[in-house]
Motif scaffolding. Sequence first.
Motif, PDB file in Angstrom:
ATOM      1  N   HIS A 144      -7.690  18.305   6.881  1.00 34.34           N
ATOM      2  CA  HIS A 144      -7.560  17.819   8.250  1.00 34.34           C
ATOM      3  C   HIS A 144      -7.431  16.304   8.256  1.00 34.34           C
ATOM      4  N   VAL A 145      -6.411  15.828   8.976  1.00 32.76           N
ATOM      5  CA  VAL A 145      -6.203  14.388   9.116  1.00 32.76           C
ATOM      6  C   VAL A 145      -7.160  13.882  10.190  1.00 32.76           C
ATOM      7  N   MET A 146      -8.118  13.090   9.790  1.00 30.35           N
ATOM      8  CA  MET A 146      -9.079  12.520  10.732  1.00 30.35           C
ATOM      9  C   MET A 146      -8.575  11.177  11.247  1.00 30.35           C
ATOM     10  N   LEU A 147      -8.393  10.242  10.312  1.00 30.11           N
ATOM     11  CA  LEU A 147      -7.902   8.900  10.649  1.00 30.11           C
ATOM     12  C   LEU A 147      -6.490   8.775  10.100  1.00 30.11           C
ATOM     13  N   SER A 148      -5.515   8.728  10.998  1.00 30.95           N
ATOM     14  CA  SER A 148      -4.122   8.677  10.574  1.00 30.95           C
ATOM     15  C   SER A 148      -3.784   7.327   9.955  1.00 30.95           C
ATOM     16  N   SER A 149      -4.198   6.255  10.627  1.00 32.12           N
ATOM     17  CA  SER A 149      -3.925   4.914  10.107  1.00 32.12           C
ATOM     18  C   SER A 149      -4.829   3.911  10.808  1.00 32.12           C
ATOM     19  N   LEU A 150      -4.822   2.708  10.294  1.00 35.99           N
ATOM     20  CA  LEU A 150      -5.582   1.603  10.877  1.00 35.99           C
ATOM     21  C   LEU A 150      -4.642   0.417  10.969  1.00 35.99           C
ATOM     22  N   ASP A 151      -4.233   0.088  12.187  1.00 38.73           N
ATOM     23  CA  ASP A 151      -3.304  -1.019  12.386  1.00 38.73           C
ATOM     24  C   ASP A 151      -4.054  -2.348  12.421  1.00 38.73           C
ATOM     25  N   GLU A 152      -3.585  -3.311  11.608  1.00 42.62           N
ATOM     26  CA  GLU A 152      -4.222  -4.633  11.559  1.00 42.62           C
ATOM     27  C   GLU A 152      -3.318  -5.674  12.222  1.00 42.62           C
ATOM     28  N   THR A 153      -3.947  -6.585  12.930  1.00 36.82           N
ATOM     29  CA  THR A 153      -3.234  -7.708  13.537  1.00 36.82           C
ATOM     30  C   THR A 153      -3.979  -8.996  13.206  1.00 36.82           C
ATOM     31  N   VAL A 154      -3.244  -9.993  12.742  1.00 38.60           N
ATOM     32  CA  VAL A 154      -3.815 -11.317  12.473  1.00 38.60           C
ATOM     33  C   VAL A 154      -3.619 -12.185  13.713  1.00 38.60           C
TER      34      VAL A 154
END
Length: 645
Positions: free
Chosen positions: A60-70
Motif C-alpha cells: 500500500h502506497v502511504m506517502l506518495s511523495s514529499l515536495d520540497e520548496t526552498v
Amino acid sequence: MSYLKFDKNLMINLEQSLPKEMLRTNQSGAYHCTTIVDCNTRKQHGLLVVPIPEMDNSWHVMLSSLDETVYQHGAPFNLGLHRYQGGVMNPNGHKYIREFDCESVPRTTYRVGGVILTKEKIFISGESRILIRYTLEEAHSPTTLRFKPVLAFRDANELCIANDALNTEIPEAKNGISACLYDGYPRLFMQFSSKPQWTYDPHWYNGFEYVKDLERGVPYTEDLWVPGYFDVPIKKGESIIFSAGLTEIDPVTLPQMYEKEIAVRTNRTSFFNCLKNAVKQCYLSTPDGMYLLSGYPWGKILARNIFMALPGSTIAINHREDFEKIAKTALDAFTHFMKTGELDSRIMGIDLPDIPLWAIWALQQYAKAYGRPDCAKKYLSKIKEIIKYITDEKHPFLKVDSETGLVWTDGSGKPMSWMNASLGGSPVVPRSGYLVEFNALWYNALVFASRLTEGTADSEKYNALAEKMAEPFIKTFLNDYGYLYDYVNGTYADPSVRPNMAIAIGLDYSPLDRRQRKRVLDIVTRELLTPKGLRTLSPKSYGYRPHYLGSPEEREMALHNGPARPWLMGFYADAYLKVFGMSGVSYVDRMLIGFEDEMTKGCIGSLSQLYDANPPYVGRGAISHVTNVAEVLRTLTTLKKFTMD
C-alpha cells in the motif's frame, strides 16, 4: 569516482533521467521506489510503500511523495516534479539538480542561486520507516524549507480518485503530524528532527499521470491529497531529518538512527556490490520465517523463485546463515504440502511439479559450497523424503513413467513450468508431457543423492533410477539436429528452440556426454544468446515475438516467446565452462559485460525481469528481479572459483 553517479546534464534531460528508477527496501516488505529525479512514473512508485498484513497480502502506497520548496527573500523555488494529465510536467524542480549519487544512499544535490542543498534517503532495516536528511551546504541569506506531503493510502496496484470518504483530521505528533485517511489503515507519522511550523491547508491535486502505466495499456491517472505544509528554517551547515513511519518516534533519536543505519550499508562501488545490494533488497524477514520476494515493484513470494534464486542470493554473497533460514521456511512449507496436500498461505505455487526438483538443485549448491558432509547432516533426510514423495507417485502434478523413469506432467490446461504465461485461463506455451528441464533436473537430483549417500544401499538405489532414465532421456529429447526438444507429449516432439535445454546441459550431472553437450551449446549460442541472457524462443522458431510491448494480452503472448532472461545465463555459463574448461572463462566474463551495462539503466544497480530479444535489448517487466540478479551473482562467483582452482 562513484560507480552510480549522474551529472547535471543527464538529470535535467528527462528523456534520459525519467526512465532510470531507484529502489530501496527494509528487507521486511516495505519499500521506496521512484525515478532518480523523484517523479513517480508508475502507480507502484511511492516514498513509503508498506505491506499491511491485517488488511491483505498486497503493498500500500502511504506517502506518495514529499515536495520540497526552498524559500529565500520570500521567493519560492520548488524542487518537486510531477507529470500531470496530458504529459504536463510541473513544477520542473529537476532543473535545479546538479548531480545524483547512489553509491551508499540516494543523494541528490540541488543548486538554487547561492543555495546548495543535499537530500539523502535511507530505509530503516526491519521497520516501515524512511528517513530523509536535508543538509544546507551553502547559503548566503536566511533560508526556509517548505515540505508538502502528498498522501495516497491505497493499494499499490490501484489508483485513487478524489472523494469525500477520507478522514481529514490531522492530529499533531512530536515535531510533526499524523494521518489516517481511511478506516483499516495504520496511522502515518510524519516528523522532523527540528520543530516545524505546520499549516493545515488541504487540497486534492488532480490528474497525476503515470507514463509507465500508460505505456502498458492499464489505467494511469489518479488524484492525491495534500493536507497542508511544513515550514522549517535551516542554517548553513545544518541538517534536518524527515521521518515517515507507521509509529511515532522521538525526534531526538533521528540523527543517531540515521548514522547507525548508514554505517552497515554496502556501498555500490562495483558490479558485484550493486548486485549484492539488489538481491538483499528481496530478502523478506517476518515473524513466520525468512523468504525471498520474486522482485519489485509487484513481486510475490513464489516457491519456484525462492529455490531458483536461493544459491545466488545467499551463498554467492557469503550469507550461509541466510540460506539456511530461507531454505528452512520454504522446505517446511513444502513438507507440509507433501504431508497434507494443503497450499501455503504465503508461498505461492508450492504445489507446482518442478518445486521439489529446484529444491534439490538449491541444496546441491549448498553441498558444493560447504561440503557434502555438512549438506548431508543438515538436508539429507529432506532430500530422501522428496525423492520418495516423487517415486511413490504422491505428487499430484509430477509422475514417473514406470518404463523409462522419465517424469511427466499435464500442462495442457494449466501452466506447470516457469514458462507460465496464460490467456483466458489457458497456457500460452502449453508445455505438457515430458519437459526437458524437468527430466534433466530429476536425473541431476538422483545422481546428486547417490553421491551424497555414497557407500549405502540408498546410493545404489538412486544410481539405478538415474541409469534407468539416462538412455530414454537421450532418445526422447536429443534430435538429429543436435539440440534438445523442449517437450515431448505422446508422439509430438516440440521442435521450438528454447532455453530450457541450456538448463539441461548446465547441470552438474547429465545423461549427455561432453560431445552432445557441445552440440546443444552451439545451437543455444547461435540462436538464443544475447548480451542480456538467453532468448525464450529462437528467432527461427514459429511465434517469435522479440518485444515485450503493447496491451496486457500482447505482452502475455510475448512473455516466453522471445524476450531474454538474464537468469538463464547462469546455466549457460555452467554449460560453457563444462565444455571448454579454463579456456571458456574469458568468454563468459565478456558475456557479463552486458549485465554490468544495466547497472546505470532501468532500475539502477539491478536487473529487470526480462529484456527485448532484439537490439537495443530494453529492460521490461518488474524493475528488479531476484532470480536474474541471483544467477548473475552465482555466475560471478563460479568464475572466481574457477580461476582459483
